[in-house]
Design a protein around this motif. Structure first.
Motif, PDB file in Angstrom:
ATOM      1  N   LEU A 151     -62.628 -22.754  16.258  1.00  0.00           N
ATOM      2  CA  LEU A 151     -63.693 -22.239  17.121  1.00  0.00           C
ATOM      3  C   LEU A 151     -63.109 -21.602  18.378  1.00  0.00           C
ATOM      4  CD1 LEU A 151     -66.281 -25.180  16.859  1.00  0.00           C
ATOM      5  CD2 LEU A 151     -66.216 -23.048  15.552  1.00  0.00           C
ATOM      6  N   ALA A 152     -62.079 -22.236  18.943  1.00  0.00           N
ATOM      7  CA  ALA A 152     -61.428 -21.658  20.118  1.00  0.00           C
ATOM      8  C   ALA A 152     -60.739 -20.342  19.764  1.00  0.00           C
ATOM      9  CB  ALA A 152     -60.414 -22.647  20.695  1.00  0.00           C
ATOM     10  N   ALA A 153     -60.131 -20.290  18.578  1.00  0.00           N
ATOM     11  CA  ALA A 153     -59.482 -19.056  18.146  1.00  0.00           C
ATOM     12  C   ALA A 153     -60.495 -17.929  17.984  1.00  0.00           C
ATOM     13  CB  ALA A 153     -58.734 -19.282  16.832  1.00  0.00           C
ATOM     14  N   MET A 154     -61.675 -18.250  17.455  1.00  0.00           N
ATOM     15  CA  MET A 154     -62.741 -17.248  17.354  1.00  0.00           C
ATOM     16  C   MET A 154     -63.178 -16.779  18.733  1.00  0.00           C
ATOM     17  SD  MET A 154     -65.196 -18.825  14.395  1.00  0.00           S
ATOM     18  CE  MET A 154     -64.677 -18.885  12.676  1.00  0.00           C
ATOM     19  N   ARG A 155     -63.292 -17.718  19.639  1.00  0.00           N
ATOM     20  CA  ARG A 155     -63.767 -17.393  20.986  1.00  0.00           C
ATOM     21  C   ARG A 155     -62.851 -16.385  21.665  1.00  0.00           C
ATOM     22  NH1 ARG A 155     -67.011 -20.260  24.836  1.00  0.00           N
ATOM     23  NH2 ARG A 155     -66.503 -19.704  26.981  1.00  0.00           N
TER      24      ARG A 155
ATOM     25  N   LEU B 175     -57.616 -18.354  37.028  1.00  0.00           N
ATOM     26  CA  LEU B 175     -58.827 -18.008  36.289  1.00  0.00           C
ATOM     27  C   LEU B 175     -58.619 -18.163  34.786  1.00  0.00           C
ATOM     28  CD1 LEU B 175     -61.713 -17.029  36.612  1.00  0.00           C
ATOM     29  CD2 LEU B 175     -60.882 -14.679  36.444  1.00  0.00           C
ATOM     30  N   SER B 176     -57.442 -17.776  34.291  1.00  0.00           N
ATOM     31  CA  SER B 176     -57.150 -17.922  32.865  1.00  0.00           C
ATOM     32  C   SER B 176     -57.130 -19.394  32.459  1.00  0.00           C
ATOM     33  CB  SER B 176     -55.817 -17.260  32.521  1.00  0.00           C
ATOM     34  OG  SER B 176     -55.852 -15.873  32.788  1.00  0.00           O
ATOM     35  N   PHE B 177     -56.561 -20.249  33.307  1.00  0.00           N
ATOM     36  CA  PHE B 177     -56.544 -21.680  32.998  1.00  0.00           C
ATOM     37  C   PHE B 177     -57.945 -22.267  33.008  1.00  0.00           C
ATOM     38  CE2 PHE B 177     -56.477 -26.081  34.576  1.00  0.00           C
ATOM     39  CZ  PHE B 177     -55.826 -26.684  33.514  1.00  0.00           C
TER      40      PHE B 177
ATOM     41  N   VAL C  87     -53.656 -14.100  24.027  1.00  0.00           N
ATOM     42  CA  VAL C  87     -52.201 -13.925  23.910  1.00  0.00           C
ATOM     43  C   VAL C  87     -51.484 -15.276  23.928  1.00  0.00           C
ATOM     44  CG1 VAL C  87     -50.156 -13.019  25.086  1.00  0.00           C
ATOM     45  CG2 VAL C  87     -52.224 -11.614  24.900  1.00  0.00           C
ATOM     46  N   LEU C  88     -51.961 -16.206  24.734  1.00  0.00           N
ATOM     47  CA  LEU C  88     -51.304 -17.501  24.849  1.00  0.00           C
ATOM     48  C   LEU C  88     -51.691 -18.465  23.728  1.00  0.00           C
ATOM     49  CD1 LEU C  88     -51.697 -18.079  28.708  1.00  0.00           C
ATOM     50  CD2 LEU C  88     -49.656 -17.312  27.490  1.00  0.00           C
ATOM     51  N   TYR C  89     -52.965 -18.431  23.322  1.00  0.00           N
ATOM     52  CA  TYR C  89     -53.469 -19.453  22.411  1.00  0.00           C
ATOM     53  C   TYR C  89     -53.313 -19.108  20.936  1.00  0.00           C
ATOM     54  CZ  TYR C  89     -56.719 -22.559  19.991  1.00  0.00           C
ATOM     55  OH  TYR C  89     -57.278 -23.458  19.113  1.00  0.00           O
ATOM     56  N   LEU C  90     -53.571 -17.865  20.555  1.00  0.00           N
ATOM     57  CA  LEU C  90     -53.602 -17.513  19.131  1.00  0.00           C
ATOM     58  C   LEU C  90     -52.282 -17.796  18.402  1.00  0.00           C
ATOM     59  CD1 LEU C  90     -55.776 -14.259  19.064  1.00  0.00           C
ATOM     60  CD2 LEU C  90     -56.428 -16.604  18.527  1.00  0.00           C
ATOM     61  N   PRO C  91     -51.118 -17.485  18.984  1.00  0.00           N
ATOM     62  CA  PRO C  91     -49.868 -17.841  18.277  1.00  0.00           C
ATOM     63  C   PRO C  91     -49.718 -19.344  18.066  1.00  0.00           C
ATOM     64  CG  PRO C  91     -49.445 -16.211  19.984  1.00  0.00           C
ATOM     65  CD  PRO C  91     -50.840 -16.699  20.197  1.00  0.00           C
ATOM     66  N   VAL C  92     -50.116 -20.140  19.061  1.00  0.00           N
ATOM     67  CA  VAL C  92     -50.032 -21.601  18.930  1.00  0.00           C
ATOM     68  C   VAL C  92     -50.965 -22.078  17.813  1.00  0.00           C
ATOM     69  CG1 VAL C  92     -50.405 -23.796  20.112  1.00  0.00           C
ATOM     70  CG2 VAL C  92     -49.415 -21.861  21.360  1.00  0.00           C
ATOM     71  N   TRP C  93     -52.177 -21.542  17.791  1.00  0.00           N
ATOM     72  CA  TRP C  93     -53.140 -21.912  16.746  1.00  0.00           C
ATOM     73  C   TRP C  93     -52.628 -21.526  15.360  1.00  0.00           C
ATOM     74  CZ3 TRP C  93     -56.006 -18.020  14.007  1.00  0.00           C
ATOM     75  CH2 TRP C  93     -56.927 -18.541  13.093  1.00  0.00           C
ATOM     76  N   ALA C  94     -52.111 -20.313  15.223  1.00  0.00           N
ATOM     77  CA  ALA C  94     -51.676 -19.823  13.913  1.00  0.00           C
ATOM     78  C   ALA C  94     -50.477 -20.601  13.377  1.00  0.00           C
ATOM     79  CB  ALA C  94     -51.339 -18.334  14.000  1.00  0.00           C
ATOM     80  N   LEU C  95     -49.601 -21.055  14.265  1.00  0.00           N
ATOM     81  CA  LEU C  95     -48.358 -21.681  13.819  1.00  0.00           C
ATOM     82  C   LEU C  95     -48.445 -23.196  13.687  1.00  0.00           C
ATOM     83  CD1 LEU C  95     -45.766 -19.624  15.915  1.00  0.00           C
ATOM     84  CD2 LEU C  95     -46.229 -19.429  13.457  1.00  0.00           C
ATOM     85  N   TRP C  96     -49.202 -23.853  14.549  1.00  0.00           N
ATOM     86  CA  TRP C  96     -49.098 -25.309  14.621  1.00  0.00           C
ATOM     87  C   TRP C  96     -50.412 -26.090  14.505  1.00  0.00           C
ATOM     88  CZ3 TRP C  96     -46.098 -22.699  18.640  1.00  0.00           C
ATOM     89  CH2 TRP C  96     -44.730 -22.602  18.309  1.00  0.00           C
TER      90      TRP C  96
END
Length: 297
Positions: free
Chosen positions: A42-46, A75-77, A194-203
């Motif tokens: 859900l976070a990845a979709m967001r 703001l990003s955090f 940019v920060l989250y999607l690679p982490v989601w896809a890999l781990w």
């Protein structure tokens, strides 16, 4: 001179529009539990789907030029995975109505506390009374709902409160920093993608491949585009136009909408005590909302 009434009108309109949008978002997020998707999906979709629209806009407008590195990081955090994963995980423990109660119902109180601590603001007796009514009604709603919800509902409630703190800070920063729409899209969507999607896809664990098409499309459309590309922009406009106090007070109407929709769509209980508490919450909301005074010149 005439632009101020217009700005206040659009600000109130934006805030009330979010009430309806978020009431349905509570339901969509709650039913995600039965879709096979994980909270990480859900976070990845967001972040990911919203970036399909956000990246071209940001490349054209270059919103980072008006922001300091510290502002981008903060703001990003605030709008990042910690916030949204707390919220999505909360729906695994507590009913949809609790999400509205503890993410939106207590926003006026949190805004008052932050205003006193950070900016030495002096809330009026009317604001304190309205926030008190909202808080009492939120406690009653949570207590009444605990009889039919899972035993771990309090865990979801704590996660929702954490999300409310994050969001209250976002609204304060929107008003204080006078953030533009593109700056919010850049930090809230593109940077986090940019920060989250690679982490989601890999781990991170995912149920994306096995999710039924219907629920998958519902979550993709609503989670991917409504919160980040509509919700955040409307909230920022409302915070700038009518102030954080008014905006957070109006958003306190979400528990009523979420509770009613939860009862009608999901079959969640809404007893007469809950109905009375929602009425009390609405009264507190109306008491808290005040016309914003023009800034001194």
């Amino acid at each position: 001179m005439s632009s101020r009434p217009t700005s206040q009108f659009t600000g109130f309109a934006a805030a009330w529009s979010i009430v309806f949008v978020w009431s349905f978002w509570l339901i969509v997020s709650r039913v995600a539990n039965g879709s096979g998707l994980t909270v990480y999906d859900l976070a990845a979709m967001r972040y990911g789907l919203a970036s399909l629209v956000a990246v071209p806009l940001c490349l054209y407008f270059k919103p980072w030029r008006g922001l300091r590195l510290m502002q981008i990081a903060v703001l990003s955090f605030i709008l990042g995975p910690v916030y949204i994963l707390c919220v999505f995980t909360g729906f695994q423990f507590a009913p949809a109505a609790h999400g509205g109660i503890f993410m939106n119902g207590i926003l006026p109180l949190i805004s008052i506390i932050f205003g006193v601590i950070l900016f030495r603001a002096n809330p009026s007796l009317r604001q304190l009374f309205g926030a008190g009514l909202i808080l009492v009604s939120a406690i009653v709603l949570a207590w009444d709902g605990s009889g039919t919800s899972a035993q771990g509902a309090w865990i979801g409630d704590l996660l929702f409160v954490t999300g409310a703190v994050f969001f209250a800070v976002y609204m304060i920063l929107s008003e204080r920093w006078q953030l533009t729409a593109m700056q919010i899209i850049f930090c809230g969507t593109v940077v986090n993608a940019v920060l989250y999607l690679p982490v989601w896809a890999l781990w991170l664990p995912s149920g994306l491949a096995d999710a039924p098409m219907g629920p998958l499309l519902l979550q993709a459309v609503y989670q991917g585009f409504v919160p980040n590309l509509i919700g955040l922009l409307f909230i920022a406009h409302a915070s700038r136009s009518i102030g954080t106090a008014n905006t957070s007070s109006i958003l306190a109407a979400v528990p009523g909408g979420g509770g009613i929709l939860g009862a009608l769509i999901l079959g969640e209980s809404l007893s007469w005590i809950s109905i009375l508490a929602i009425v009390l919450l609405t009264i507190g909301l109306l008491v808290s909302v005040r016309r914003r005074q023009p800034p001194p010149v």
